[in-house]
Design a protein around this motif. Sequence first.
Motif, PDB file in Angstrom:
ATOM      1  N   ASP A  42       0.837  -1.203   0.000  1.00 15.30           N
ATOM      2  CA  ASP A  42       0.000   0.000   0.000  1.00 15.30           C
ATOM      3  C   ASP A  42       0.865   1.243   0.000  1.00 15.30           C
ATOM      4  OD1 ASP A  42      -2.394  -1.395   0.011  1.00 15.30           O
ATOM      5  OD2 ASP A  42      -2.482  -1.464   2.198  1.00 15.30           O
ATOM      6  N   ARG A  43       1.926   1.205   0.779  1.00 16.62           N
ATOM      7  CA  ARG A  43       2.900   2.285   0.793  1.00 16.62           C
ATOM      8  C   ARG A  43       4.229   1.702   1.257  1.00 16.62           C
ATOM      9  NH1 ARG A  43       1.604   6.325   5.813  1.00 16.62           N
ATOM     10  NH2 ARG A  43       1.957   4.811   7.448  1.00 16.62           N
ATOM     11  N   VAL A  44       5.301   2.370   0.879  1.00 15.96           N
ATOM     12  CA  VAL A  44       6.639   1.878   1.179  1.00 15.96           C
ATOM     13  C   VAL A  44       7.456   3.020   1.774  1.00 15.96           C
ATOM     14  CG1 VAL A  44       7.456   2.276  -1.176  1.00 15.96           C
ATOM     15  CG2 VAL A  44       8.598   0.602   0.237  1.00 15.96           C
ATOM     16  N   GLU A  45       8.298   2.677   2.723  1.00 11.86           N
ATOM     17  CA  GLU A  45       9.088   3.683   3.431  1.00 11.86           C
ATOM     18  C   GLU A  45      10.373   3.988   2.674  1.00 11.86           C
ATOM     19  OE1 GLU A  45      11.169   5.960   6.105  1.00 11.86           O
ATOM     20  OE2 GLU A  45      11.893   3.906   5.957  1.00 11.86           O
ATOM     21  N   PHE A  46      10.776   5.239   2.706  1.00 15.75           N
ATOM     22  CA  PHE A  46      11.956   5.743   1.998  1.00 15.75           C
ATOM     23  C   PHE A  46      13.188   4.875   2.245  1.00 15.75           C
ATOM     24  CE2 PHE A  46      15.728   8.340   1.573  1.00 15.75           C
ATOM     25  CZ  PHE A  46      15.495   9.138   0.470  1.00 15.75           C
ATOM     26  N   SER A  47      13.472   4.557   3.502  1.00 18.22           N
ATOM     27  CA  SER A  47      14.698   3.805   3.803  1.00 18.22           C
ATOM     28  C   SER A  47      14.655   2.394   3.225  1.00 18.22           C
ATOM     29  CB  SER A  47      14.962   3.759   5.315  1.00 18.22           C
ATOM     30  OG  SER A  47      13.924   3.082   5.983  1.00 18.22           O
ATOM     31  N   PHE A  48      13.465   1.806   3.126  1.00 15.63           N
ATOM     32  CA  PHE A  48      13.343   0.488   2.506  1.00 15.63           C
ATOM     33  C   PHE A  48      13.683   0.574   1.025  1.00 15.63           C
ATOM     34  CE2 PHE A  48      10.948  -2.832   0.316  1.00 15.63           C
ATOM     35  CZ  PHE A  48      11.401  -3.962   0.991  1.00 15.63           C
ATOM     36  N   LEU A  49      13.140   1.594   0.347  1.00 15.67           N
ATOM     37  CA  LEU A  49      13.460   1.789  -1.074  1.00 15.67           C
ATOM     38  C   LEU A  49      14.957   2.009  -1.264  1.00 15.67           C
ATOM     39  CD1 LEU A  49      10.611   4.138  -2.334  1.00 15.67           C
ATOM     40  CD2 LEU A  49      11.024   1.777  -3.025  1.00 15.67           C
ATOM     41  N   LYS A  50      15.531   2.840  -0.423  1.00 14.87           N
ATOM     42  CA  LYS A  50      16.959   3.150  -0.522  1.00 14.87           C
ATOM     43  C   LYS A  50      17.798   1.876  -0.438  1.00 14.87           C
ATOM     44  CE  LYS A  50      20.591   5.435   2.024  1.00 14.87           C
ATOM     45  NZ  LYS A  50      20.954   6.151   3.221  1.00 14.87           N
ATOM     46  N   LYS A  51      17.459   1.021   0.503  1.00 21.11           N
ATOM     47  CA  LYS A  51      18.209  -0.233   0.687  1.00 21.11           C
ATOM     48  C   LYS A  51      17.982  -1.192  -0.491  1.00 21.11           C
ATOM     49  CE  LYS A  51      18.952  -4.035   3.875  1.00 21.11           C
ATOM     50  NZ  LYS A  51      18.548  -4.655   5.138  1.00 21.11           N
ATOM     51  N   GLN A  52      16.730  -1.362  -0.884  1.00 24.53           N
ATOM     52  CA  GLN A  52      16.402  -2.300  -1.958  1.00 24.53           C
ATOM     53  C   GLN A  52      17.021  -1.902  -3.293  1.00 24.53           C
ATOM     54  OE1 GLN A  52      14.523  -5.336  -1.842  1.00 24.53           O
ATOM     55  NE2 GLN A  52      15.113  -4.960   0.275  1.00 24.53           N
ATOM     56  N   LEU A  53      17.071  -0.602  -3.554  1.00 26.74           N
ATOM     57  CA  LEU A  53      17.555  -0.110  -4.841  1.00 26.74           C
ATOM     58  C   LEU A  53      19.031   0.275  -4.829  1.00 26.74           C
ATOM     59  CD1 LEU A  53      14.410   2.008  -5.729  1.00 26.74           C
ATOM     60  CD2 LEU A  53      15.014  -0.265  -6.596  1.00 26.74           C
ATOM     61  N   ALA A  54      19.651   0.202  -3.644  1.00 21.11           N
ATOM     62  CA  ALA A  54      21.085   0.499  -3.485  1.00 21.11           C
ATOM     63  C   ALA A  54      21.444   1.872  -4.053  1.00 21.11           C
ATOM     64  CB  ALA A  54      21.941  -0.602  -4.109  1.00 21.11           C
ATOM     65  N   VAL A  55      20.737   2.890  -3.555  1.00 18.51           N
ATOM     66  CA  VAL A  55      20.984   4.264  -3.994  1.00 18.51           C
ATOM     67  C   VAL A  55      21.205   5.152  -2.774  1.00 18.51           C
ATOM     68  CG1 VAL A  55      19.700   4.079  -6.160  1.00 18.51           C
ATOM     69  CG2 VAL A  55      18.489   4.741  -4.076  1.00 18.51           C
ATOM     70  N   THR A  56      21.713   6.337  -3.020  1.00 19.93           N
ATOM     71  CA  THR A  56      21.918   7.304  -1.945  1.00 19.93           C
ATOM     72  C   THR A  56      20.611   8.045  -1.655  1.00 19.93           C
ATOM     73  OG1 THR A  56      22.497   9.100  -3.444  1.00 19.93           O
ATOM     74  CG2 THR A  56      24.319   7.674  -2.677  1.00 19.93           C
ATOM     75  N   ASP A  57      20.572   8.737  -0.516  1.00 20.63           N
ATOM     76  CA  ASP A  57      19.398   9.542  -0.178  1.00 20.63           C
ATOM     77  C   ASP A  57      19.093  10.553  -1.276  1.00 20.63           C
ATOM     78  OD1 ASP A  57      19.325   8.239   2.268  1.00 20.63           O
ATOM     79  OD2 ASP A  57      19.822   9.996   3.467  1.00 20.63           O
ATOM     80  N   GLY A  58      20.128  11.274  -1.711  1.00 16.96           N
ATOM     81  CA  GLY A  58      19.941  12.306  -2.717  1.00 16.96           C
ATOM     82  C   GLY A  58      19.464  11.750  -4.042  1.00 16.96           C
ATOM     83  N   ASN A  59      20.030  10.620  -4.459  1.00 19.77           N
ATOM     84  CA  ASN A  59      19.632  10.005  -5.726  1.00 19.77           C
ATOM     85  C   ASN A  59      18.184   9.551  -5.656  1.00 19.77           C
ATOM     86  OD1 ASN A  59      19.755   7.284  -7.610  1.00 19.77           O
ATOM     87  ND2 ASN A  59      20.945   8.995  -8.421  1.00 19.77           N
TER      88      ASN A  59
END
Length: 124
Positions: A42-59
Amino acid sequence: MSVENSTAARDDQEEPHPTQSLDDTVHQRVRLGILTIAREADRVEFSFLKKQLAVTDGNLSRHLKVLEESKLITVEKGYAGRRPRTWIALTPEGAQALDAELRALRALVLRLETPRPASGPPDT
């Protein structure tokens, strides 16, 4: 039959090449990842996306901004306890764009997996 002639024969009989249906906003690797992960929940948290996609906060933030401006996702900021959180959700438009992208990718794979007709004598 040369690749050029084979392609020309296909073009006379078929719709536009499947790559013409790819959406540049959706097709970029990180953005496609965001949309597919958001589709799974339903919704996903920023830090989960960051980890799953292996990107930086800014990216990740930049890609989220592109998707949000395109109305493909919503971004909700809030708190979990005292900790600030950012949640991402897919919009109906985002779901439609993802579906269209997946259809285009399936068409491309099908085109590549479909055996070509046997080649005839060389063109002269």
